[in-house]
Design an enzyme around this catalytic site. Structure first.
Site, PDB file in Angstrom:
ATOM      1  N   GLY A  31       0.822  -1.328   0.111  1.00  0.00           N
ATOM      2  CA  GLY A  31      -0.070   0.055  -0.015  1.00  0.00           C
ATOM      3  C   GLY A  31       0.876   1.240   0.128  1.00  0.00           C
ATOM      4  N   LEU A  33       0.303   3.603  -1.837  1.00  0.00           N
ATOM      5  CA  LEU A  33       0.908   3.455  -3.614  1.00  0.00           C
ATOM      6  C   LEU A  33       1.349   4.724  -4.219  1.00  0.00           C
ATOM      7  CD1 LEU A  33      -2.535   1.277  -4.723  1.00  0.00           C
ATOM      8  CD2 LEU A  33      -0.193   0.626  -3.815  1.00  0.00           C
ATOM      9  N   HIS A  34       2.291   4.362  -5.025  1.00  0.00           N
ATOM     10  CA  HIS A  34       2.912   5.538  -5.899  1.00  0.00           C
ATOM     11  C   HIS A  34       2.979   5.351  -7.043  1.00  0.00           C
ATOM     12  CE1 HIS A  34       6.454   3.221  -5.307  1.00  0.00           C
ATOM     13  NE2 HIS A  34       6.446   3.204  -4.124  1.00  0.00           N
ATOM     14  N   GLY A  36       5.433   4.256  -8.731  1.00  0.00           N
ATOM     15  CA  GLY A  36       6.044   2.767  -9.045  1.00  0.00           C
ATOM     16  C   GLY A  36       5.083   1.832  -9.096  1.00  0.00           C
ATOM     17  N   HIS A  37       4.193   1.560  -8.048  1.00  0.00           N
ATOM     18  CA  HIS A  37       3.084   0.562  -7.768  1.00  0.00           C
ATOM     19  C   HIS A  37       2.316   0.738  -9.248  1.00  0.00           C
ATOM     20  CE1 HIS A  37       3.827   1.298  -3.506  1.00  0.00           C
ATOM     21  NE2 HIS A  37       3.925  -0.035  -3.619  1.00  0.00           N
ATOM     22  N   GLN A  61       8.115  -9.163   7.907  1.00  0.00           N
ATOM     23  CA  GLN A  61       9.066  -8.722   7.024  1.00  0.00           C
ATOM     24  C   GLN A  61       9.918  -7.682   7.825  1.00  0.00           C
ATOM     25  OE1 GLN A  61       6.899  -8.303   3.366  1.00  0.00           O
ATOM     26  NE2 GLN A  61       8.198  -6.408   3.112  1.00  0.00           N
ATOM     27  N   LYS A 150      13.404  -2.298  -8.455  1.00  0.00           N
ATOM     28  CA  LYS A 150      13.652  -1.365  -7.094  1.00  0.00           C
ATOM     29  C   LYS A 150      14.193  -2.611  -6.261  1.00  0.00           C
ATOM     30  CE  LYS A 150      13.182   1.871  -4.112  1.00  0.00           C
ATOM     31  NZ  LYS A 150      12.340   1.528  -2.875  1.00  0.00           N
ATOM     32  N   ASP A 151      13.371  -3.548  -6.125  1.00  0.00           N
ATOM     33  CA  ASP A 151      13.825  -4.694  -4.922  1.00  0.00           C
ATOM     34  C   ASP A 151      14.425  -6.009  -5.708  1.00  0.00           C
ATOM     35  OD1 ASP A 151      12.310  -3.696  -2.387  1.00  0.00           O
ATOM     36  OD2 ASP A 151      11.135  -3.195  -3.907  1.00  0.00           O
ATOM     37  N   ARG A 188       8.257   5.107   1.525  1.00  0.00           N
ATOM     38  CA  ARG A 188       9.124   5.623   2.490  1.00  0.00           C
ATOM     39  C   ARG A 188       9.588   6.886   2.383  1.00  0.00           C
ATOM     40  NH1 ARG A 188      10.886  -0.094   3.342  1.00  0.00           N
ATOM     41  NH2 ARG A 188      10.256  -0.720   5.551  1.00  0.00           N
TER      42      ARG A 188
HETATM   43  P1  AMP Z   1       5.996  -2.138  -1.580  1.00  0.00           P
HETATM   44  O1  AMP Z   1       4.673  -1.777  -1.584  1.00  0.00           O
HETATM   45  O2  AMP Z   1       6.990  -1.203  -1.314  1.00  0.00           O
HETATM   46  O3  AMP Z   1       6.179  -3.610  -0.862  1.00  0.00           O
HETATM   47  O4  AMP Z   1       6.308  -2.531  -3.389  1.00  0.00           O
HETATM   48  C1  AMP Z   1       5.383  -3.419  -3.893  1.00  0.00           C
HETATM   49  C2  AMP Z   1       6.133  -3.590  -5.245  1.00  0.00           C
HETATM   50  O5  AMP Z   1       6.280  -2.453  -5.943  1.00  0.00           O
HETATM   51  C3  AMP Z   1       7.337  -4.357  -5.081  1.00  0.00           C
HETATM   52  O6  AMP Z   1       7.309  -5.386  -6.293  1.00  0.00           O
HETATM   53  C4  AMP Z   1       8.430  -3.343  -5.540  1.00  0.00           C
HETATM   54  O7  AMP Z   1       9.701  -3.742  -5.964  1.00  0.00           O
HETATM   55  C5  AMP Z   1       7.803  -2.450  -6.375  1.00  0.00           C
HETATM   56  N1  AMP Z   1       8.140  -1.037  -6.408  1.00  0.00           N
HETATM   57  C6  AMP Z   1       8.414  -0.225  -5.382  1.00  0.00           C
HETATM   58  N2  AMP Z   1       8.825   0.919  -5.779  1.00  0.00           N
HETATM   59  C7  AMP Z   1       9.013   0.940  -7.166  1.00  0.00           C
HETATM   60  C8  AMP Z   1       9.486   1.853  -8.140  1.00  0.00           C
HETATM   61  N3  AMP Z   1       9.922   2.886  -7.810  1.00  0.00           N
HETATM   62  N4  AMP Z   1       9.397   1.351  -9.304  1.00  0.00           N
HETATM   63  C9  AMP Z   1       9.017   0.198  -9.719  1.00  0.00           C
HETATM   64  N5  AMP Z   1       8.700  -0.652  -8.577  1.00  0.00           N
HETATM   65  C10 AMP Z   1       8.429  -0.240  -7.596  1.00  0.00           C
END
Ligand code: AMP
Length: 283
Positions: A31, A33-34, A36-37, A61, A150-151, A188
């Site tokens: 969540g 969300l930005h 990237g998501h 985690q 990113k990860d 973050r």
């Molecule tokens: P998170 O909500 O941070 O656990 O991220 C969910 C998914 O979004 C994971 O597969 C991350 O690698 C991907 N993600 C997070 N930030 C970015 C970004 N800036 N660009 C592309 N994917 C991202």
């Protein structure tokens, strides 16, 4: 758009779609969300007919001193984003639903891929991720799942998990989405003060410089990255790691071969905020 909280409801929703002959792509998120998501959602749409998103801040985690309690939770806004992006189903389970059953038999060990990068710095982190993603894959049973570069280490570990546990799905990796000044988008980033936000793109700049120098044969990684780390420290960053890693084993490399592809990856603290980033490059 359906928003469902129980395992029974998500299974019914997915089965319904798959019975109609639809291919389902799944994007797990925590969540807040930005952009990237959203880029993951759009890529998912290219690989399937319907996109399913989970929003779950996975307690397993986070280490005891990490930011589970303060992690941004913006469910209402997230659901609006999902609706706008044409997401078919959003799964928002509670901790009780995910972990109420307990863990009597299970303990997750990751033998390889976990020694460096975030695996080295955050004990238990990838064990928690493997646990939750494995459960989510069993619950959702998608045809495709999308994760971000990113990860990158997460992608590699999940890729291995998919093979070892015989999940019947294909994985897709989405490129890193960045702000105009180069900072990788992250939930973050919301923790950063205005002043920290202005400094934050420096890690990416230093990584890009390092890649340039490596590609031009100017310096060997070990020496080069010490210099980059010192420059970051001088600007108030606290380094966790910054190094060149092999793409498959996720281990640091100091002898680079021409024509091979590598990952430069870093993690820094800016104030209390932990930032990670990486670049895949050819030597
Ligand atoms: P998170 O909500 O941070 O656990 O991220 C969910 C998914 O979004 C994971 O597969 C991350 O690698 C991907 N993600 C997070 N930030 C970015 C970004 N800036 N660009 C592309 N994917 C991202």
């Amino acid at each position: 758009m359906k928003v469902v909280e129980t395992i029974k409801d998500i299974r019914e929703a997915i089965k319904g779609l798959q019975l109609e002959g639809k291919k389902v792509a799944f994007v797990p998120t925590m969540g807040a969300l930005h952009g990237g998501h959203l880029s993951l959602f759009r890529l998912a749409k290219k690989h399937a007919d319907e996109v399913v998103v989970s929003i779950y801040v996975n307690p397993e985690q986070f280490g005891p001193t990490e930011d589970f309690g303060s992690y941004p939770r913006t469910l209402e806004r997230d659901l609006e984003f999902c609706e706008q992006e044409g997401i078919s189903v959003v799964f928002t389970p509670s901790d009780e639903i995910m972990y109420g059953i307990g863990k009597k038999f299970m303990s997750i060990e990751i033998e390889e891929l976990n020694a460096y990068l975030d695996g080295g710095s955050r004990p238990g982190y990838f064990q928690g991720i493997v646990l939750v993603v494995n459960k989510l894959f069993n619950i959702v049973q998608p045809n495709v799942a999308v994760f971000g570069q990113k990860d990158y280490q997460q992608f590699q570990i999940i890729n291995q998990m998919v093979k070892e546990f015989n999940h019947d799905l294909s994985l897709v990796m989405a490129p890193i989405e960045r702000a105009d000044d180069g900072l990788a988008l992250s939930s973050r980033n919301a923790y950063l003060s205005n002043e920290e936000r202005k400094k934050a793109p420096l890690m990416y700049q230093k990584m890009k410089q390092a890649v340039n120098k490596i590609q031009n044969g100017l310096l060997v990684p070990k020496f080069l990255l010490e210099e980059q780390q010192q420059e970051l420290e001088a600007k108030g960053f606290k380094n966790d790691y910054l190094n060149v890693f092999s793409m498959d084993r996720m281990a640091p490399v100091s002898q680079l071969k021409k024509g091979e592809t590598y990952l430069i990856a870093g993690a820094v603290y800016l104030g209390k905020t932990r930032l990670i980033d990486n670049i895949i490059f050819e030597c």
